[in-house]
Design a protein around this motif. Structure first.
Motif, PDB file in Angstrom:
ATOM      1  N   ASP A  62       0.841  -1.200   0.000  1.00  0.00           N
ATOM      2  CA  ASP A  62       0.000   0.000   0.000  1.00  0.00           C
ATOM      3  C   ASP A  62       0.875   1.247   0.000  1.00  0.00           C
ATOM      4  O   ASP A  62       0.483   2.289   0.472  1.00  0.00           O
ATOM      5  CB  ASP A  62      -0.920   0.000   1.217  1.00  0.00           C
ATOM      6  CG  ASP A  62      -0.155  -0.019   2.529  1.00  0.00           C
ATOM      7  OD1 ASP A  62       1.087  -0.139   2.495  1.00  0.00           O
ATOM      8  OD2 ASP A  62      -0.789   0.085   3.590  1.00  0.00           O
ATOM      9  N   GLY A  63       2.091   1.093  -0.484  1.00  0.00           N
ATOM     10  CA  GLY A  63       3.051   2.182  -0.451  1.00  0.00           C
ATOM     11  C   GLY A  63       4.166   1.901   0.536  1.00  0.00           C
ATOM     12  O   GLY A  63       5.254   2.433   0.430  1.00  0.00           O
ATOM     13  N   PHE A  64       3.891   1.035   1.517  1.00  0.00           N
ATOM     14  CA  PHE A  64       4.895   0.679   2.515  1.00  0.00           C
ATOM     15  C   PHE A  64       5.689  -0.554   2.076  1.00  0.00           C
ATOM     16  O   PHE A  64       6.895  -0.609   2.206  1.00  0.00           O
ATOM     17  CB  PHE A  64       4.205   0.425   3.853  1.00  0.00           C
ATOM     18  CG  PHE A  64       5.135  -0.089   4.922  1.00  0.00           C
ATOM     19  CD1 PHE A  64       6.141   0.709   5.437  1.00  0.00           C
ATOM     20  CD2 PHE A  64       5.004  -1.374   5.413  1.00  0.00           C
ATOM     21  CE1 PHE A  64       7.006   0.236   6.411  1.00  0.00           C
ATOM     22  CE2 PHE A  64       5.858  -1.857   6.390  1.00  0.00           C
ATOM     23  CZ  PHE A  64       6.855  -1.048   6.893  1.00  0.00           C
ATOM     24  N   LEU A  65       5.002  -1.552   1.536  1.00  0.00           N
ATOM     25  CA  LEU A  65       5.635  -2.792   1.077  1.00  0.00           C
ATOM     26  C   LEU A  65       5.771  -2.785  -0.443  1.00  0.00           C
ATOM     27  O   LEU A  65       5.013  -2.116  -1.138  1.00  0.00           O
ATOM     28  CB  LEU A  65       4.797  -4.002   1.493  1.00  0.00           C
ATOM     29  CG  LEU A  65       4.607  -4.224   2.984  1.00  0.00           C
ATOM     30  CD1 LEU A  65       3.623  -5.363   3.227  1.00  0.00           C
ATOM     31  CD2 LEU A  65       5.933  -4.535   3.647  1.00  0.00           C
ATOM     32  N   HIS A  66       6.709  -3.583  -0.942  1.00  0.00           N
ATOM     33  CA  HIS A  66       6.889  -3.696  -2.393  1.00  0.00           C
ATOM     34  C   HIS A  66       5.824  -4.605  -2.999  1.00  0.00           C
ATOM     35  O   HIS A  66       5.146  -5.354  -2.293  1.00  0.00           O
ATOM     36  CB  HIS A  66       8.300  -4.203  -2.722  1.00  0.00           C
ATOM     37  CG  HIS A  66       8.574  -5.579  -2.192  1.00  0.00           C
ATOM     38  ND1 HIS A  66       8.150  -6.718  -2.833  1.00  0.00           N
ATOM     39  CD2 HIS A  66       9.228  -5.994  -1.085  1.00  0.00           C
ATOM     40  CE1 HIS A  66       8.537  -7.783  -2.147  1.00  0.00           C
ATOM     41  NE2 HIS A  66       9.183  -7.357  -1.077  1.00  0.00           N
ATOM     42  N   SER A  67       5.688  -4.564  -4.314  1.00  0.00           N
ATOM     43  CA  SER A  67       4.726  -5.389  -5.027  1.00  0.00           C
ATOM     44  C   SER A  67       4.941  -6.865  -4.699  1.00  0.00           C
ATOM     45  O   SER A  67       6.065  -7.356  -4.705  1.00  0.00           O
ATOM     46  CB  SER A  67       4.892  -5.176  -6.533  1.00  0.00           C
ATOM     47  OG  SER A  67       4.139  -6.129  -7.250  1.00  0.00           O
ATOM     48  N   GLY A  68       3.864  -7.555  -4.403  1.00  0.00           N
ATOM     49  CA  GLY A  68       3.933  -8.978  -4.124  1.00  0.00           C
ATOM     50  C   GLY A  68       4.249  -9.329  -2.683  1.00  0.00           C
ATOM     51  O   GLY A  68       4.227 -10.499  -2.312  1.00  0.00           O
ATOM     52  N   ALA A  69       4.536  -8.349  -1.857  1.00  0.00           N
ATOM     53  CA  ALA A  69       4.891  -8.627  -0.459  1.00  0.00           C
ATOM     54  C   ALA A  69       3.637  -8.717   0.395  1.00  0.00           C
ATOM     55  O   ALA A  69       2.697  -7.938   0.238  1.00  0.00           O
ATOM     56  CB  ALA A  69       5.798  -7.535   0.089  1.00  0.00           C
ATOM     57  N   VAL A  70       3.628  -9.681   1.291  1.00  0.00           N
ATOM     58  CA  VAL A  70       2.602  -9.782   2.323  1.00  0.00           C
ATOM     59  C   VAL A  70       3.351 -10.008   3.632  1.00  0.00           C
ATOM     60  O   VAL A  70       4.348 -10.717   3.673  1.00  0.00           O
ATOM     61  CB  VAL A  70       1.570 -10.898   2.042  1.00  0.00           C
ATOM     62  CG1 VAL A  70       0.710 -10.541   0.846  1.00  0.00           C
ATOM     63  CG2 VAL A  70       2.231 -12.241   1.816  1.00  0.00           C
TER      64      VAL A  70
END
Length: 153
Positions: free
Chosen positions: A57-65
């Protein structure tokens, strides 16, 4: 550099799976879609944000959970996808379906969605799973990773 909107291939034994990762709105969520080559059924593993659960959501990179214990998975890594697939198989969530027909044009499989998304085709079924129980199964219940140390001169 690879094109990010094309389905990727994952070979498991003698079977080939096609998979994509997407961030969807509204109701912000990260979606891992898996389809066995030759099948019309799509398995969607969905990660929604919630208390202690984070998606890009702006904090994590694409694909990160990530969870609140700082345990994380990168859904763009084939090894992570394989572990999630294995966990879904353990839950008997594996899609089984009829083979797709092959197009004579360029040998492509019918039914892939726009921009390479694994869309459900006419007569196809999509099964959606909550990804967080699978996340817990994949990362385990071990301790949180250590905090990064600050280097002082």
């Amino acid at each position: 550099m690879r094109k990010t909107h094309r389905p990727r291939r994952l070979v498991v034994g003698d079977q080939c799976w096609l998979w994509t990762v997407r961030h969807r709105h509204p109701a912000c969520r990260e979606v891992l879609s898996l389809r066995r080559e030759g099948s019309r059924e799509v398995l969607r593993i969905v990660f929604r944000p919630g208390p202690g659960r984070f998606v890009p959501d702006g904090f994590l990179h694409s694909g990160a959970v990530m969870d609140d214990r700082r345990r994380s998975l990168n859904l763009h890594e084939p090894g992570v996808v394989r572990k999630l697939l294995d966990a879904a198989v353990g839950d008997a969530s594996l899609p089984m379906g009829a083979p797709l027909e092959r197009s004579r044009e360029r040998g492509r499989t019918e039914g892939s969605g726009e921009r390479g998304e694994l869309a459900a085709t006419a007569g196809a079924r999509a099964r959606e799973l909550d990804g967080w129980p699978l996340f817990d199964a994949v990362v385990g219940s071990g301790p949180a990773p250590p905090s990064p140390r600050r280097l002082t001169p």
